[in-house]
Design an enzyme around this catalytic site. Structure first.
Site, PDB file in Angstrom:
ATOM      1  N   ASP A  82       1.258  -1.308   0.353  1.00 40.00           N
ATOM      2  CA  ASP A  82       0.575   0.167  -0.185  1.00 40.00           C
ATOM      3  C   ASP A  82       0.810   1.398   0.271  1.00 40.00           C
ATOM      4  O   ASP A  82       1.512   1.260   0.573  1.00 40.00           O
ATOM      5  CB  ASP A  82      -1.119  -0.299   1.351  1.00 40.00           C
ATOM      6  CG  ASP A  82      -2.758   0.773   0.893  1.00 40.00           C
ATOM      7  OD1 ASP A  82      -2.184   1.336  -0.317  1.00 40.00           O
ATOM      8  OD2 ASP A  82      -2.134   1.753   1.865  1.00 40.00           O
ATOM      9  N   HIS A  83       0.759   2.088  -0.899  1.00 40.28           N
ATOM     10  CA  HIS A  83       1.330   3.098  -0.952  1.00 40.28           C
ATOM     11  C   HIS A  83       2.673   3.000  -1.184  1.00 40.28           C
ATOM     12  O   HIS A  83       3.599   3.449  -0.351  1.00 40.28           O
ATOM     13  CB  HIS A  83       1.457   4.358   0.311  1.00 40.28           C
ATOM     14  CG  HIS A  83      -0.108   4.834   0.288  1.00 40.28           C
ATOM     15  ND1 HIS A  83      -0.858   6.076  -0.298  1.00 40.28           N
ATOM     16  CD2 HIS A  83      -1.344   4.514   1.344  1.00 40.28           C
ATOM     17  CE1 HIS A  83      -2.095   6.231  -0.268  1.00 40.28           C
ATOM     18  NE2 HIS A  83      -2.844   5.764   0.901  1.00 40.28           N
ATOM     19  N   HIS A 174      -7.928  10.176   4.428  1.00 42.36           N
ATOM     20  CA  HIS A 174      -7.136   8.785   5.562  1.00 42.36           C
ATOM     21  C   HIS A 174      -7.295   9.326   7.059  1.00 42.36           C
ATOM     22  O   HIS A 174      -7.233  10.521   7.036  1.00 42.36           O
ATOM     23  CB  HIS A 174      -5.997   8.703   4.872  1.00 42.36           C
ATOM     24  CG  HIS A 174      -5.103   8.391   3.528  1.00 42.36           C
ATOM     25  ND1 HIS A 174      -4.792   8.808   2.421  1.00 42.36           N
ATOM     26  CD2 HIS A 174      -5.546   7.367   3.715  1.00 42.36           C
ATOM     27  CE1 HIS A 174      -4.283   8.237   1.292  1.00 42.36           C
ATOM     28  NE2 HIS A 174      -5.247   6.896   1.931  1.00 42.36           N
ATOM     29  N   HIS A 202      -9.053   5.310  -0.406  1.00 45.69           N
ATOM     30  CA  HIS A 202      -8.948   4.749   0.147  1.00 45.69           C
ATOM     31  C   HIS A 202      -9.669   5.613   1.718  1.00 45.69           C
ATOM     32  O   HIS A 202     -10.034   6.067   1.001  1.00 45.69           O
ATOM     33  CB  HIS A 202      -7.339   5.753   0.281  1.00 45.69           C
ATOM     34  CG  HIS A 202      -6.195   4.464  -0.166  1.00 45.69           C
ATOM     35  ND1 HIS A 202      -5.299   4.464  -0.651  1.00 45.69           N
ATOM     36  CD2 HIS A 202      -6.834   3.756  -1.937  1.00 45.69           C
ATOM     37  CE1 HIS A 202      -4.746   3.611  -1.447  1.00 45.69           C
ATOM     38  NE2 HIS A 202      -5.404   2.843  -1.900  1.00 45.69           N
ATOM     39  N   GLY A 203      -8.783   5.318   2.853  1.00 38.58           N
ATOM     40  CA  GLY A 203      -9.923   5.973   3.838  1.00 38.58           C
ATOM     41  C   GLY A 203     -10.994   5.478   3.914  1.00 38.58           C
ATOM     42  O   GLY A 203     -12.372   6.093   4.859  1.00 38.58           O
ATOM     43  N   SER A 205     -12.658   4.415   6.732  1.00 40.36           N
ATOM     44  CA  SER A 205     -12.292   4.333   8.276  1.00 40.36           C
ATOM     45  C   SER A 205     -14.016   5.892   8.498  1.00 40.36           C
ATOM     46  O   SER A 205     -14.650   5.213   9.067  1.00 40.36           O
ATOM     47  CB  SER A 205     -11.518   3.984   9.098  1.00 40.36           C
ATOM     48  OG  SER A 205     -10.667   3.199   9.054  1.00 40.36           O
ATOM     49  N   ASN A 225     -10.386   0.605   1.654  1.00 41.30           N
ATOM     50  CA  ASN A 225      -9.544   0.954   2.330  1.00 41.30           C
ATOM     51  C   ASN A 225      -9.442   0.652   3.859  1.00 41.30           C
ATOM     52  O   ASN A 225     -10.331   1.553   4.511  1.00 41.30           O
ATOM     53  CB  ASN A 225      -8.208   1.267   2.477  1.00 41.30           C
ATOM     54  CG  ASN A 225      -7.489   0.725   1.254  1.00 41.30           C
ATOM     55  OD1 ASN A 225      -7.875   0.217   0.204  1.00 41.30           O
ATOM     56  ND2 ASN A 225      -6.383   1.303   0.570  1.00 41.30           N
ATOM     57  N   ILE A 226      -9.607  -0.422   4.701  1.00 42.68           N
ATOM     58  CA  ILE A 226     -10.038   0.586   7.068  1.00 42.68           C
ATOM     59  C   ILE A 226      -8.785  -0.326   7.449  1.00 42.68           C
ATOM     60  O   ILE A 226      -7.808  -1.232   7.222  1.00 42.68           O
ATOM     61  CB  ILE A 226     -11.218  -1.241   6.790  1.00 42.68           C
ATOM     62  CG1 ILE A 226     -11.972  -0.804   5.931  1.00 42.68           C
ATOM     63  CG2 ILE A 226     -11.233  -0.091   8.036  1.00 42.68           C
ATOM     64  CD1 ILE A 226     -12.905   0.309   5.867  1.00 42.68           C
ATOM     65  N   THR A 228      -7.794   2.970  10.524  1.00 41.10           N
ATOM     66  CA  THR A 228      -7.866   3.276  11.589  1.00 41.10           C
ATOM     67  C   THR A 228      -9.307   2.742  12.408  1.00 41.10           C
ATOM     68  O   THR A 228      -8.975   2.465  13.631  1.00 41.10           O
ATOM     69  CB  THR A 228      -8.256   4.940  10.990  1.00 41.10           C
ATOM     70  OG1 THR A 228      -7.806   5.473  10.159  1.00 41.10           O
ATOM     71  CG2 THR A 228      -8.479   6.343  12.523  1.00 41.10           C
TER      72      THR A 228
END
Length: 279
Positions: A82-83, A174, A202-203, A205, A225-226, A228
């Site tokens: 990721d990233h 994010h 992304h982000g 949460s 993408n989860i 936090t």
């Protein structure tokens, strides 16, 4: 062995109308809990090693950890970088056994982002694995501001890079700890109208649960993408374990008490994307 590439889990999601969770990992404790959660739900899972994870544990070790978990799992498991910010980092992840590379050139000018992402996609595809790219910029809570994805640029990015998945900026941020807002569905519809590439949020949460499920089942968003919200569960479980017995000092005993809470939270996340059980 159920090690899978990103394309192998996202293409069925795109065709059948659900999304797959990209769960952000920081260490062994959350990795194994997330796989256990996926097995309990009978759904695929994407294990993600982001920059903070890689700062703590070298990529060659992370690759072995992901692959070890995948080899013993009864559901498909993707080993995802990721990233990744450089070609060298992506190449190291490939050599370390990852099955998916996310190259993040979103801070760069469009032409440079396209050229560098295309080079990573070529590297990945040459090795039989997948590549995710990002167009637009997804900002950070309390930090850099987002730059929304332009649909025309997204169409060009998808066409010229050959990525297997495309992360977009549509109101997501994010590191959000609250779900106050929501995603820009009009922008999502405009993007999905001009490309057939699976889309990534992304982000995740920070996205309300109802909107997650709606978009997972009615749009081209195939991956959320989860991170936090699951890190918060881990942190609370760890805090409870430490405070429960102040005299205890063995970290293995303490960390064991994060396992069941993480499995429960992971299962709740996985259930929220409409994925059918694989078994």
């Amino acid at each position: 062995m159920t090690l899978a590439t990103l394309a192998e889990v996202l293409q069925p999601a795109l065709k059948q109308g659900y999304a797959v969770a990209g769960l952000v990992t920081l260490g062994w404790e959350d990795m194994r809990a997330f796989v256990a959660a996926a097995e309990a739900e009978g759904t695929p899972v994407i294990l993600q090693a982001g920059p903070s994870c890689r700062a703590h544990t070298p990529l060659p070790i992370l690759g072995k950890m992901f692959r070890h978990l995948a080899e013993g799992a009864s559901v498909p498991v993707v080993a995802h970088l990721d990233h990744g910010y450089t070609m060298e980092e992506c190449r190291l992840a490939l050599d370390s056994g990852f099955t998916s590379l996310m190259f993040d050139g979103s801070r760069k000018p469009l032409e440079q982002n396209i050229a560098e992402t295309a080079a990573v996609a070529k590297l990945a595809h040459g090795a039989g694995i997948s590549c995710e790219g990002e167009i637009g910029f997804v900002g950070y809570s309390g930090g850099e501001n987002s730059a929304g994805t332009d649909p025309e640029e997204a169409a060009r990015f998808a066409r010229e890079t050959g990525v297997d998945a495309m992360a977009i900026s549509v109101g997501n941020v994010h590191l959000q700890t609250e779900r106050d807002g929501g995603l820009d569905e009009a922008r999502i519809r405009a993007i999905e109208a001009v490309t057939e590439v699976p889309l990534v949020i992304h982000g995740g949460s920070g996205v309300p649960h109802a909107q997650r499920l709606k978009l997972a089942t009615t749009s081209a968003i195939c991956k959320f993408n989860i991170g936090t919200e699951l890190r918060m569960v881990f942190g609370q479980a760890l805090r409870d374990a430490v405070n429960h017995d102040p005299d205890r000092f063995d970290r293995v005993q303490i960390l064991q008490e994060t396992h069941e809470p993480l499995i429960a939270a992971g299962r709740e996340v996985l259930r929220g994307f409409g994925a059918p059980k694989t078994r």
